[in-house]
Structure formats: C-alpha cells, structure tokens
Design a protein around this motif. Sequence first.
Motif, PDB file in Angstrom:
ATOM      1  N   ALA A   1       0.824  -1.208   0.000  1.00  0.00           N
ATOM      2  CA  ALA A   1       0.000   0.000   0.000  1.00  0.00           C
ATOM      3  C   ALA A   1       0.859   1.259   0.000  1.00  0.00           C
ATOM      4  CB  ALA A   1      -0.938  -0.007   1.212  1.00  0.00           C
ATOM      5  N   SER A   2       1.971   1.236   0.729  1.00  0.00           N
ATOM      6  CA  SER A   2       2.827   2.424   0.755  1.00  0.00           C
ATOM      7  C   SER A   2       3.501   2.647  -0.598  1.00  0.00           C
ATOM      8  CB  SER A   2       3.868   2.339   1.874  1.00  0.00           C
ATOM      9  OG  SER A   2       4.825   1.339   1.611  1.00  0.00           O
ATOM     10  N   ILE A   3       3.881   1.575  -1.264  1.00  0.00           N
ATOM     11  CA  ILE A   3       4.501   1.698  -2.586  1.00  0.00           C
ATOM     12  C   ILE A   3       3.477   2.175  -3.613  1.00  0.00           C
ATOM     13  CG2 ILE A   3       5.511   0.346  -4.480  1.00  0.00           C
ATOM     14  CD1 ILE A   3       6.995  -1.231  -2.204  1.00  0.00           C
ATOM     15  N   VAL A   4       2.283   1.597  -3.593  1.00  0.00           N
ATOM     16  CA  VAL A   4       1.234   2.010  -4.529  1.00  0.00           C
ATOM     17  C   VAL A   4       0.800   3.451  -4.239  1.00  0.00           C
ATOM     18  CG1 VAL A   4      -1.169   1.617  -5.224  1.00  0.00           C
ATOM     19  CG2 VAL A   4       0.379  -0.327  -4.973  1.00  0.00           C
ATOM     20  N   GLY A   5       0.614   3.775  -2.973  1.00  0.00           N
ATOM     21  CA  GLY A   5       0.180   5.120  -2.599  1.00  0.00           C
ATOM     22  C   GLY A   5       1.180   6.180  -3.012  1.00  0.00           C
TER      23      GLY A   5
ATOM     24  N   SER B   1       3.726   5.876  -5.293  1.00  0.00           N
ATOM     25  CA  SER B   1       3.920   5.876  -6.736  1.00  0.00           C
ATOM     26  C   SER B   1       2.740   6.534  -7.447  1.00  0.00           C
ATOM     27  CB  SER B   1       4.104   4.440  -7.226  1.00  0.00           C
ATOM     28  OG  SER B   1       4.364   4.405  -8.591  1.00  0.00           O
ATOM     29  N   GLY B   2       1.535   6.194  -7.050  1.00  0.00           N
ATOM     30  CA  GLY B   2       0.342   6.775  -7.661  1.00  0.00           C
ATOM     31  C   GLY B   2       0.229   8.267  -7.414  1.00  0.00           C
ATOM     32  N   SER B   3       0.575   8.696  -6.206  1.00  0.00           N
ATOM     33  CA  SER B   3       0.516  10.126  -5.874  1.00  0.00           C
ATOM     34  C   SER B   3       1.539  10.928  -6.671  1.00  0.00           C
ATOM     35  CB  SER B   3       0.771  10.341  -4.381  1.00  0.00           C
ATOM     36  OG  SER B   3      -0.250   9.762  -3.617  1.00  0.00           O
ATOM     37  N   VAL B   4       2.746  10.399  -6.784  1.00  0.00           N
ATOM     38  CA  VAL B   4       3.788  11.090  -7.548  1.00  0.00           C
ATOM     39  C   VAL B   4       3.401  11.143  -9.028  1.00  0.00           C
ATOM     40  CG1 VAL B   4       6.203  11.007  -8.303  1.00  0.00           C
ATOM     41  CG2 VAL B   4       5.632  10.554  -5.911  1.00  0.00           C
ATOM     42  N   PHE B   5       2.890  10.046  -9.560  1.00  0.00           N
ATOM     43  CA  PHE B   5       2.445   9.993 -10.953  1.00  0.00           C
ATOM     44  C   PHE B   5       1.383  11.055 -11.206  1.00  0.00           C
ATOM     45  CE2 PHE B   5      -0.150   7.750 -14.332  1.00  0.00           C
ATOM     46  CZ  PHE B   5       0.771   7.892 -15.352  1.00  0.00           C
TER      47      PHE B   5
ATOM     48  N   ASN C   1       6.223   9.608 -17.999  1.00  0.00           N
ATOM     49  CA  ASN C   1       5.831  10.121 -16.693  1.00  0.00           C
ATOM     50  C   ASN C   1       5.832   9.023 -15.634  1.00  0.00           C
ATOM     51  OD1 ASN C   1       5.565  12.740 -17.597  1.00  0.00           O
ATOM     52  ND2 ASN C   1       3.407  12.502 -18.101  1.00  0.00           N
ATOM     53  N   LEU C   2       5.499   7.815 -16.047  1.00  0.00           N
ATOM     54  CA  LEU C   2       5.544   6.686 -15.119  1.00  0.00           C
ATOM     55  C   LEU C   2       6.990   6.411 -14.699  1.00  0.00           C
ATOM     56  CD1 LEU C   2       3.804   4.610 -13.672  1.00  0.00           C
ATOM     57  CD2 LEU C   2       4.010   3.133 -15.664  1.00  0.00           C
ATOM     58  N   GLU C   3       7.914   6.479 -15.638  1.00  0.00           N
ATOM     59  CA  GLU C   3       9.340   6.320 -15.321  1.00  0.00           C
ATOM     60  C   GLU C   3       9.818   7.432 -14.393  1.00  0.00           C
ATOM     61  OE1 GLU C   3      11.776   5.967 -18.848  1.00  0.00           O
ATOM     62  OE2 GLU C   3      10.380   4.541 -19.746  1.00  0.00           O
ATOM     63  N   LEU C   4       9.371   8.629 -14.647  1.00  0.00           N
ATOM     64  CA  LEU C   4       9.741   9.766 -13.811  1.00  0.00           C
ATOM     65  C   LEU C   4       9.181   9.616 -12.393  1.00  0.00           C
ATOM     66  CD1 LEU C   4      11.169  12.497 -13.754  1.00  0.00           C
ATOM     67  CD2 LEU C   4       9.046  13.540 -14.590  1.00  0.00           C
ATOM     68  N   SER C   5       7.968   9.105 -12.298  1.00  0.00           N
ATOM     69  CA  SER C   5       7.371   8.923 -10.962  1.00  0.00           C
ATOM     70  C   SER C   5       8.135   7.862 -10.171  1.00  0.00           C
ATOM     71  CB  SER C   5       5.889   8.554 -11.059  1.00  0.00           C
ATOM     72  OG  SER C   5       5.701   7.260 -11.569  1.00  0.00           O
TER      73      SER C   5
END
Length: 129
Positions: free
Chosen positions: A37-41, A43-47, A99-103
């Motif tokens: 959840a911390s990784i998804v949260g 990564s998704g927020s930065v994206f 953008n995914l790579e950047l996130s």
Amino acid sequence: MNFYLKDNSMQVDLDYGNLKVSGNESYGYRPFQLMVASIVGCSGSVFRKILDKQRIEIEGLSISSEVERNPDEADRIERISLHYSVTGSNLNKEKLYKNLELSRKNCSMVRSVESSIIIDETLEIIDSN
C-alpha cells in the motif's frame, strides 16, 4: 511514531486514525499489505502530481498489484507488479510511460526498496471517447 502492543496487534495513533498491524488479519493489517500500500500510494501520488504539473487531464487512475513472496525466506516480498489503468481522452501513451518512469525515480518508497524488491509496472490507457 510510537507503537504499542494491544489486542494482538501493534498499534499507532496517527492524525488520520488508529492503525493496527498484525501478522493475523483478524487483528489488523498485515505488514506486507502495508508495504504494498505504501509503494502504490506513493507511486500513484507522484504519478498524479507529474500529470497535474504537465496539465495532462485524466478522468481516472487505478492501480492493481500482485505480490510474489518467497516462503523459503520468511515469506519475504520478492516482486511487486503494478498495473496502472488511466482513463481519459486523447492521452499520449508515450508521454504517460515517460511520466511513469519519472514517478518511479521520485517515489521515496520505490527508491527505498528497489535494491531488494523487483517492482514491475505496466500501463493501460482506457479511452473515454
């Protein structure tokens, strides 16, 4: 953060509420669930922030995850596969991948585990037209 043992779980009181962590789902969130959840949260927020800065409008974002664990090594997490589903119209697939790579480069949680956990990311674009 200060954790304490109560009712078969480690607990912490945070601004958002009480968090219970336990190896038994009957008493709280399992540690591996919180790790994912911390990784998804993160990564998704930065994206999402990157998309906002570039003024790329999306209608929706969902991330599904699959976790591969090694039962021979204390059930350690070996791989987390993340599948991003982005909904919108006239989205540029190449730009979204960049953008995914950047996130990934700017997500502190991904960066913290990248030397010990393989993180795969895939992207699906759902055209709302």
